[in-house]
Design a protein around this motif. Structure first.
Motif, mmCIF file in Angstrom:
data_model
loop_
_atom_site.group_PDB
_atom_site.id
_atom_site.type_symbol
_atom_site.label_atom_id
_atom_site.label_comp_id
_atom_site.label_asym_id
_atom_site.label_seq_id
_atom_site.Cartn_x
_atom_site.Cartn_y
_atom_site.Cartn_z
ATOM 1 N N LEU A 74 11.833 8.932 -9.301
ATOM 2 C CA LEU A 74 10.445 9.134 -8.891
ATOM 3 C C LEU A 74 9.456 8.777 -9.989
ATOM 4 O O LEU A 74 8.377 8.237 -9.708
ATOM 5 C CB LEU A 74 10.258 10.590 -8.452
ATOM 6 C CG LEU A 74 11.183 11.065 -7.324
ATOM 7 C CD1 LEU A 74 10.906 12.530 -6.998
ATOM 8 C CD2 LEU A 74 11.008 10.195 -6.082
ATOM 9 N N ASP A 75 9.785 9.083 -11.240
ATOM 10 C CA ASP A 75 8.864 8.778 -12.336
ATOM 11 C C ASP A 75 8.622 7.274 -12.439
ATOM 12 O O ASP A 75 7.483 6.817 -12.585
ATOM 13 C CB ASP A 75 9.436 9.322 -13.649
ATOM 14 C CG ASP A 75 8.450 10.210 -14.385
ATOM 15 O OD1 ASP A 75 7.371 10.511 -13.834
ATOM 16 O OD2 ASP A 75 8.758 10.618 -15.519
ATOM 17 N N ARG A 76 9.694 6.503 -12.376
ATOM 18 C CA ARG A 76 9.555 5.047 -12.512
ATOM 19 C C ARG A 76 8.880 4.446 -11.283
ATOM 20 O O ARG A 76 8.099 3.502 -11.393
ATOM 21 C CB ARG A 76 10.927 4.416 -12.760
ATOM 22 C CG ARG A 76 11.572 4.867 -14.061
ATOM 23 C CD ARG A 76 12.619 3.900 -14.551
ATOM 24 N NE ARG A 76 13.728 3.734 -13.630
ATOM 25 C CZ ARG A 76 14.811 4.521 -13.590
ATOM 26 N NH1 ARG A 76 14.898 5.552 -14.430
ATOM 27 N NH2 ARG A 76 15.784 4.289 -12.738
ATOM 28 N N ILE A 77 9.186 4.987 -10.106
ATOM 29 C CA ILE A 77 8.520 4.504 -8.899
ATOM 30 C C ILE A 77 7.025 4.809 -8.960
ATOM 31 O O ILE A 77 6.186 3.977 -8.594
ATOM 32 C CB ILE A 77 9.160 5.139 -7.649
ATOM 33 C CG1 ILE A 77 10.597 4.642 -7.485
ATOM 34 C CG2 ILE A 77 8.347 4.816 -6.397
ATOM 35 C CD1 ILE A 77 11.378 5.359 -6.411
ATOM 36 N N ALA A 78 6.681 6.020 -9.446
ATOM 37 C CA ALA A 78 5.272 6.392 -9.575
ATOM 38 C C ALA A 78 4.538 5.430 -10.505
ATOM 39 O O ALA A 78 3.371 5.080 -10.266
ATOM 40 C CB ALA A 78 5.143 7.822 -10.075
ATOM 41 N N ALA A 96 3.263 12.068 -7.076
ATOM 42 C CA ALA A 96 3.224 11.530 -5.719
ATOM 43 C C ALA A 96 1.898 11.850 -5.046
ATOM 44 O O ALA A 96 1.202 12.804 -5.408
ATOM 45 C CB ALA A 96 4.374 12.103 -4.888
ATOM 46 N N ASP A 97 1.573 11.073 -4.034
ATOM 47 C CA ASP A 97 0.389 11.335 -3.212
ATOM 48 C C ASP A 97 0.703 12.299 -2.073
ATOM 49 O O ASP A 97 -0.203 12.985 -1.581
ATOM 50 C CB ASP A 97 -0.149 10.024 -2.637
ATOM 51 C CG ASP A 97 -0.686 9.119 -3.728
ATOM 52 O OD1 ASP A 97 -1.785 9.388 -4.239
ATOM 53 O OD2 ASP A 97 0.016 8.144 -4.079
ATOM 54 N N SER A 98 1.960 12.340 -1.645
ATOM 55 C CA SER A 98 2.345 13.247 -0.565
ATOM 56 C C SER A 98 3.822 13.569 -0.673
ATOM 57 O O SER A 98 4.613 12.803 -1.236
ATOM 58 C CB SER A 98 2.025 12.639 0.805
ATOM 59 O OG SER A 98 2.616 11.362 0.957
ATOM 60 N N VAL A 102 5.158 2.245 -10.969
ATOM 61 C CA VAL A 102 4.899 1.017 -10.213
ATOM 62 C C VAL A 102 3.715 1.223 -9.269
ATOM 63 O O VAL A 102 2.822 0.371 -9.168
ATOM 64 C CB VAL A 102 6.156 0.598 -9.424
ATOM 65 C CG1 VAL A 102 5.849 -0.589 -8.511
ATOM 66 C CG2 VAL A 102 7.309 0.259 -10.373
ATOM 67 N N CYS A 103 3.703 2.366 -8.573
ATOM 68 C CA CYS A 103 2.628 2.638 -7.614
ATOM 69 C C CYS A 103 1.274 2.755 -8.304
ATOM 70 O O CYS A 103 0.267 2.214 -7.817
ATOM 71 C CB CYS A 103 2.934 3.923 -6.842
ATOM 72 S SG CYS A 103 4.339 3.775 -5.707
ATOM 73 N N GLU A 104 1.229 3.444 -9.436
ATOM 74 C CA GLU A 104 -0.036 3.639 -10.140
ATOM 75 C C GLU A 104 -0.560 2.318 -10.698
ATOM 76 O O GLU A 104 -1.776 2.076 -10.708
ATOM 77 C CB GLU A 104 0.150 4.672 -11.249
ATOM 78 C CG GLU A 104 0.365 6.092 -10.708
ATOM 79 C CD GLU A 104 0.888 7.052 -11.763
ATOM 80 O OE1 GLU A 104 1.015 6.641 -12.944
ATOM 81 O OE2 GLU A 104 1.188 8.211 -11.410
ATOM 82 N N PHE A 150 0.792 -1.233 0.000
ATOM 83 C CA PHE A 150 0.000 0.000 0.000
ATOM 84 C C PHE A 150 0.825 1.285 0.000
ATOM 85 O O PHE A 150 0.300 2.353 -0.285
ATOM 86 C CB PHE A 150 -0.955 0.022 1.203
ATOM 87 C CG PHE A 150 -0.307 0.421 2.507
ATOM 88 C CD1 PHE A 150 -0.398 1.728 2.981
ATOM 89 C CD2 PHE A 150 0.400 -0.501 3.252
ATOM 90 C CE1 PHE A 150 0.194 2.103 4.167
ATOM 91 C CE2 PHE A 150 0.988 -0.140 4.459
ATOM 92 C CZ PHE A 150 0.890 1.168 4.919
ATOM 93 N N LEU A 151 2.129 1.223 0.285
ATOM 94 C CA LEU A 151 2.897 2.455 0.442
ATOM 95 C C LEU A 151 4.344 2.255 0.012
ATOM 96 O O LEU A 151 4.990 1.280 0.403
ATOM 97 C CB LEU A 151 2.869 2.899 1.909
ATOM 98 C CG LEU A 151 3.796 4.059 2.332
ATOM 99 C CD1 LEU A 151 3.431 5.347 1.612
ATOM 100 C CD2 LEU A 151 3.742 4.254 3.846
#
Length: 352
Positions: A120-124, A160-162, A126-128, A103-104
């Motif tokens: 951050l772009d690549r991590i985002a 990002a969400d936060s 994965v998260c999305e 979840f995080l």
């Protein structure tokens, strides 16, 4: 808060609040992410993803929020100490296959030790793809968003969400001026709002936001005032130029290290941070460790400059984090020259 949200590229739904610092911001983000993504009865199934360079305050926040060590996944770093997104994706998929609830992800924009910025772009992405909350700990490095020449280093932060962002670091404020910005301010209210009869004055038409509904504190000092005053006095362009100057200071230090025989970079200048150590071939690893640290101690005792000590990849190193707008190229080069002189003097004393 709106100014900071705009700098991060967050939408009009964004909001947030000032708080004591990055530790409080990370805790607030963890709680908001937990309540947005996990049902209370499923919290023990939740999994969180951090890197080896994640700040200790984020790990403490996870513990305070009720997460056990077995729920925290350590994502492998790449060669530049950034979160490896391939390993992140692998860990997330493995947890999903095992019936867990990822979840995080806690990413970092400007790690404390070496100034690394996670991709951050690549991590985002994965998260999305899997519906995870992306929190970016930018307590130190988010200020690079103000520099037109450097903001691309944080590409993807707008997804990002936060975002944690400390004005008392690279925005030159005194302590106690951190902030958390979230892309949907309703997430903070959902996590922290408690209905009471005696805190309803802020519900009146035209009232300012009820900041006690957005975080842990009910009584709060006016932390935003000093940053507002700095921006009104200096202007945003001057503040951005001061941030940019930090990058130049670290680059000058790096250049002088490269010019100095017997010294070597551990990590190149990144987000105003550079790490380095003695690498004289005539020294054992243990001797190099000891002399590196002793050179830093001797320089501090001389009163000229303080250079921090750290460990990178298991070896002792010195760490320059150069943010002061009044520091000069001469200051940076002279710091390295004096460190070298102190190291040579210390080595001579040991040889007697």
């Amino acid at each position: 808060i709106r100014w900071m949200a705009d700098a991060a590229g967050f939408p009009e739904t964004a909001g947030g609040l000032f708080m004591g610092g990055g530790s409080a911001a990370n805790l607030t983000a963890v709680v908001a992410a937990r309540d947005a993504k996990l049902q209370p009865e499923k919290r023990l199934d939740g999994t969180v993803y951090v890197s080896a360079e994640t700040h200790s305050s984020a790990l403490r926040a996870l513990a305070v929020a009720g997460f056990l060590p077995g729920q925290i996944r350590r994502v492998a770093p790449d060669e530049a100490f950034r979160m490896d997104t391939d390993d992140l994706a692998r860990l997330v998929e493995a947890d999903l296959a095992g019936g867990r609830r990822p979840f995080l992800v806690v990413a970092t924009a400007g790690t404390t030790n070496v100034g690394a910025v996670d991709p951050l772009d690549r991590i985002a992405a994965v998260c999305e793809r899997r519906g995870l909350w992306l929190h970016v700990d930018g307590a130190f490095g988010a200020s690079a968003l103000l520099s037109p020449a450097r903001r691309a280093l944080l590409k993807g932060v707008e997804r990002a969400d936060s975002l944690a962002w400390d004005a008392h670091k690279w925005l030159f404020q005194t302590y106690g001026c951190g902030a958390l910005i979230v892309r949907d301010r309703r997430r903070l209210e959902q996590a922290f709002r408690v209905e009471t009869d005696y805190l309803r004055d802020g519900d009146l038409p035209g009232a300012a936001p009820n900041f006690w509904d957005l975080g842990l504190e009910t009584s709060r000092p006016a932390r935003a005032l000093k940053l507002w005053l700095t921006l009104q006095t200096m202007g945003t362009e001057a503040v951005a130029a001061a941030v940019e100057h930090g990058f130049r200071l670290a680059a000058w230090a790096e250049d002088e290290i490269r010019r100095t025989p017997g010294w070597g970079l551990v990590t190149p200048a990144s987000m105003a941070i550079v790490t380095f150590r003695l690498n004289d071939g005539g020294l054992s690893a243990e001797q190099a460790d000891a002399l590196t640290l002793e050179a830093g101690r001797r320089l501090e005792r001389s009163g000229f400059a303080f250079v921090g000590a750290t460990r990178v990849a298991g070896r002792a190193a010195l760490r320059i984090c150069a943010l002061h707008p009044d520091a000069t190229e001469r200051d940076m080069r002279e710091t390295i020259r004096r460190l070298d002189a102190e190291a040579r003097a210390s080595r001579k004393e040991l040889a007697r």
